[in-house]
Scaffold this motif. Structure first.
Motif: not given
Length: 321
Positions: A52-61, A137-144
């Motif tokens: 599982l990949l937990l991803l945040a801050g693709i946009h820095g603000n 990873v198999d699953y991702c949550i991309d937080f925006h």
């Protein structure tokens, strides 16, 4: 379900079963030739299971996603009993430092995937993320979050006609599940093309923390981890229970017909009726005041918090069930 291999090497480091490592994704330097590294937290269980990949801050603000992943890490929720969890709270470390949406080259990282070795700085970074992190990873949550002053209710955005993603979104249990087309060259589109299951979480607004949104994001992640067999959270999930999500099949932005001072009379997430007055736009001198009326029934899934608007600005994001 794909199982994690016995031998795993990420960014040149071997990740042994039952171990945690903080790695650095080192892809670029500042103009001062100083290295700028993106911390990548890898936690692997002794037992095999999904990644599982937990991803945040693709946009820095967009800070609320950063806060969600930070809380998951701080409370040690990301330590798995099976499989592996990779957490990257600040993907766009350049934008996070400068508190801007874009990369230093002016590019939007979320329009640079899958990237290339010889492209722009954003494109190079996207390439490394796709090739060095995503394969594990198999699953991702991309937080925006919402951009500018736009506040989004907690929502998971998925493509239509994908029953598996719909099922995962229902497990996450946000306030809304929104059918939304994939953006060209976004992380979500690129990762989906490689066979990964991606949930895009939207909640809150840029340059802001919101406790309600953070709680939804954290709780949803725990629910998903438990569903995937990564780890169980009976006590935590018993404390925070929410009603089932509202399905939004279509959405549209209600825009200002005049510029002026904008005030709204509804909360995000509210159900509204056709013809309902949800706000007003007026001049600063008390000469006019225009009512903002709903063209149809639906739910407020996004709300502009800017007190001053121009003609054509998006005021409210109306979700239609």
């Amino acid at each position: 379900m794909k199982q994690i291999r016995k031998s795993i090497t990420i960014l040149g480091e071997e990740i042994l079963p039952g171990r945690k490592k903080i790695l650095n994704l080192d892809t670029a330097r500042l103009h001062t030739y100083t290295k700028l590294e993106v911390p990548v937290v890898v936690e692997r269980a002794k037992a095999d299971g999904p990644g599982l990949l937990l991803l945040a801050g693709i946009h820095g603000n967009e800070l609320n996603g950063v806060e969600i992943v930070r809380e998951l890490l701080a409370k040690k929720y990301t330590k798995p009993d099976a499989g592996m969890v990779i957490s990257i709270p600040t993907v766009n470390i350049f934008g996070f430092i400068n508190q801007t949406r874009e990369f230093p080259d002016g590019k939007d990282l979320n329009r640079a995937f899958p990237g290339s070795r010889k492209g722009s700085l954003a494109s190079i970074f996207a390439h490394h993320l796709m090739n060095e992190i995503l394969p594990h990873v198999d699953y991702c949550i991309d937080f925006h979050t919402g951009g500018a002053r736009r506040f989004n209710s907690s929502q998971i955005r998925i493509s239509r006609d994908n029953e598996e993603l719909l099922g995962l979104a229902k497990i996450f249990n946000p306030r809304f599940i929104v059918y939304a087309a994939q953006r060209e060259k976004s992380f979500r589109e690129a990762a989906t093309k490689t066979g990964k299951k991606v949930l895009l979480f939207e909640g809150g607004k840029s340059h802001d923390f919101n406790q309600r949104i953070t709680m939804r994001g954290v709780t949803g992640t725990l629910r998903l981890m438990q569903h995937l067999g990564v780890r169980s959270f009976p006590e935590e999930l018993d404390k925070n229970s929410f009603p089932p999500p509202v399905m939004v099949k279509n959405s549209t932005w209600i825009r200002a017909r005049q510029g002026g001072l904008f005030r709204f009379f509804v909360k995000d997430g509210s159900k509204v009726e056709k013809g309902q007055v949800v706000g007003t736009v007026s001049d600063p001198y008390g000469k006019y005041e225009f009512k903002v009326k709903m063209p149809q029934c639906g739910y407020i899934i996004g709300l502009n918090h800017a007190p001053v608007v121009y003609k054509g600005d998006a005021l409210l994001h109306l979700g239609v069930i």
